[in-house]
Design a protein around this motif. Structure first.
Motif, PDB file in Angstrom:
ATOM      1  N   PRO A 166      -5.875   3.413 -11.405  1.00  0.00           N
ATOM      2  CA  PRO A 166      -5.555   4.631 -10.657  1.00  0.00           C
ATOM      3  C   PRO A 166      -4.552   4.426  -9.524  1.00  0.00           C
ATOM      4  O   PRO A 166      -3.954   5.394  -9.066  1.00  0.00           O
ATOM      5  CB  PRO A 166      -6.921   5.065 -10.099  1.00  0.00           C
ATOM      6  CG  PRO A 166      -7.747   3.827 -10.081  1.00  0.00           C
ATOM      7  CD  PRO A 166      -7.271   2.980 -11.210  1.00  0.00           C
ATOM      8  N   VAL A 167      -4.381   3.211  -9.047  1.00  0.00           N
ATOM      9  CA  VAL A 167      -3.424   2.981  -7.958  1.00  0.00           C
ATOM     10  C   VAL A 167      -2.013   3.046  -8.534  1.00  0.00           C
ATOM     11  O   VAL A 167      -1.680   2.309  -9.460  1.00  0.00           O
ATOM     12  CB  VAL A 167      -3.667   1.618  -7.278  1.00  0.00           C
ATOM     13  CG1 VAL A 167      -2.586   1.326  -6.257  1.00  0.00           C
ATOM     14  CG2 VAL A 167      -5.041   1.602  -6.628  1.00  0.00           C
ATOM     15  N   GLN A 168      -1.208   3.948  -7.999  1.00  0.00           N
ATOM     16  CA  GLN A 168       0.120   4.192  -8.576  1.00  0.00           C
ATOM     17  C   GLN A 168       1.198   4.129  -7.508  1.00  0.00           C
ATOM     18  O   GLN A 168       0.932   4.351  -6.333  1.00  0.00           O
ATOM     19  CB  GLN A 168       0.166   5.603  -9.209  1.00  0.00           C
ATOM     20  CG  GLN A 168      -0.876   5.863 -10.274  1.00  0.00           C
ATOM     21  CD  GLN A 168      -0.556   5.197 -11.602  1.00  0.00           C
ATOM     22  OE1 GLN A 168       0.603   4.940 -11.905  1.00  0.00           O
ATOM     23  NE2 GLN A 168      -1.582   4.908 -12.384  1.00  0.00           N
ATOM     24  N   GLY A 169       2.419   3.874  -7.959  1.00  0.00           N
ATOM     25  CA  GLY A 169       3.585   4.005  -7.081  1.00  0.00           C
ATOM     26  C   GLY A 169       3.698   2.949  -6.003  1.00  0.00           C
ATOM     27  O   GLY A 169       4.200   3.216  -4.921  1.00  0.00           O
ATOM     28  N   ILE A 170       3.241   1.739  -6.280  1.00  0.00           N
ATOM     29  CA  ILE A 170       3.353   0.656  -5.305  1.00  0.00           C
ATOM     30  C   ILE A 170       4.594  -0.180  -5.653  1.00  0.00           C
ATOM     31  O   ILE A 170       4.788  -0.557  -6.813  1.00  0.00           O
ATOM     32  CB  ILE A 170       2.079  -0.220  -5.313  1.00  0.00           C
ATOM     33  CG1 ILE A 170       0.817   0.631  -5.048  1.00  0.00           C
ATOM     34  CG2 ILE A 170       2.205  -1.349  -4.307  1.00  0.00           C
ATOM     35  CD1 ILE A 170       0.715   1.235  -3.678  1.00  0.00           C
ATOM     36  N   VAL A 171       5.402  -0.452  -4.636  1.00  0.00           N
ATOM     37  CA  VAL A 171       6.722  -1.079  -4.849  1.00  0.00           C
ATOM     38  C   VAL A 171       6.658  -2.409  -5.599  1.00  0.00           C
ATOM     39  O   VAL A 171       7.533  -2.716  -6.403  1.00  0.00           O
ATOM     40  CB  VAL A 171       7.417  -1.356  -3.492  1.00  0.00           C
ATOM     41  CG1 VAL A 171       8.913  -1.533  -3.673  1.00  0.00           C
ATOM     42  CG2 VAL A 171       7.127  -0.265  -2.501  1.00  0.00           C
ATOM     43  N   THR A 172       5.631  -3.221  -5.326  1.00  0.00           N
ATOM     44  CA  THR A 172       5.577  -4.557  -5.912  1.00  0.00           C
ATOM     45  C   THR A 172       4.909  -4.582  -7.293  1.00  0.00           C
ATOM     46  O   THR A 172       4.629  -5.661  -7.826  1.00  0.00           O
ATOM     47  CB  THR A 172       4.832  -5.532  -4.967  1.00  0.00           C
ATOM     48  OG1 THR A 172       3.620  -4.892  -4.529  1.00  0.00           O
ATOM     49  CG2 THR A 172       5.676  -5.882  -3.755  1.00  0.00           C
TER      50      THR A 172
END
Ligand code: FE2
Length: 276
Positions: free
Chosen positions: A165-171
């Motif tokens: 569910p964690v989305q849109g993280i740069v790394t």
């Protein structure tokens, strides 16, 4: 295909932080200062409230992200902008501190087991001053994939057709919580150029020739495939990866920037109320 092996085994070091929370620090200790882009990994695990009840009163962060994953217990998060959230057993919070926030992390229980992890993930220079962002993840929103003799919870990244569910993280992080029964086997492919590690927290298992016991972190070599096998029952570990930044790190306590000048600026901004 090249197999990732454990090129370095690091033991978590007992320490305390916040207002006296006892924890084990696996990254950001004398043996392992950081593991680009990872800046810190703590495991807190105790059923003695004296070890955790004081929590983490108001403190600032700037320039990176904190990821809290709870196995057991309840922790409340509140910041100066009025954001508030409750982390419960099996839930997670991915907080992008960005340009800065002041928050507290407070246990919402007076007895019982408090068990979880906090990981710090660095932000690239271009994103350090981004607006703060929260992804509060309810336990039910984390997919659990059944594998032969085990299961995998997908907090971030993709495993077995499930997307975390964690989305849109740069790394582009991968964050998996793996549980294997006796002789269970886990295998996954991680992007070849990503930094990756496993952190064992229960039972015993192996990755290649390395034996992983609780509170040991195995830094993985470059490669794509990782294979882990349980040698006993209930082997549990985190498998985490992300793209390294290869940028200079200037770090002081809760501020992680690229230069000393930016650290001084962070202190100045904090002292002069420009965080809240
Ligand atoms: Fe914090």
């Amino acid at each position: 295909m090249s197999e990732r092996t454990v090129e370095r085994l690091v033991s978590a070091v007992p320490t305390s932080d916040g207002a006296g929370v006892r924890l084990s620090r696996a990254i950001a200790n004398a043996e392992l200062d950081h593991l680009d882009p990872f800046l810190l990994l703590d495991e807190f695990r105790s059923d003695d409230p004296n070890d955790y009840i004081a929590g983490f009163p108001d403190h600032p962060h700037r320039g990176f992200e904190t990821v809290t994953y709870m196995l057991a217990g309840k922790m409340e998060h509140a910041d100066h902008a009025g954001n508030r959230g409750l982390l419960t057993s099996g839930g997670a919070q991915w907080m992008t501190a960005g340009r800065g926030l002041i928050h507290s992390e407070t246990p919402k229980q007076e007895d019982g087991l408090m068990w979880g992890f906090q990981l710090w993930v660095n932000l690239p220079a271009a994103n350090k001053m981004t607006a703060p962002r929260y992804q509060d993840i309810d336990p039910s929103a984390i997919p659990e994939v059944t594998i032969e003799r085990g299961s995998v919870r997908v907090i971030a990244g993709v495993f077995g057709g499930a997307t975390g569910p964690v989305q849109g993280i740069v790394t582009d992080p991968v964050y998996l919580d793996v549980r294997l029964d006796a002789l269970g086997r886990f295998e996954t492919t991680l992007p070849e150029d990503h930094t990756a590690f496993v952190y064992a927290y229960q039972g015993q298992g192996t990755v290649g020739a390395a034996v992983l016991e609780p509170k040991s972190l195995g830094v993985l070599s470059k490669g794509d495939t990782i294979r882990a096998t349980a040698t006993g029952s209930d082997f549990r570990f985190l498998c985490i990866a992300a793209r390294p930044l290869n940028e200079p790190i200037a770090r002081y306590g809760p501020f992680v920037m690229n230069t000393r000048e930016e650290i001084h600026q962070a202190f100045d901004d904090f002292r002069n109320g420009r965080f809240a």
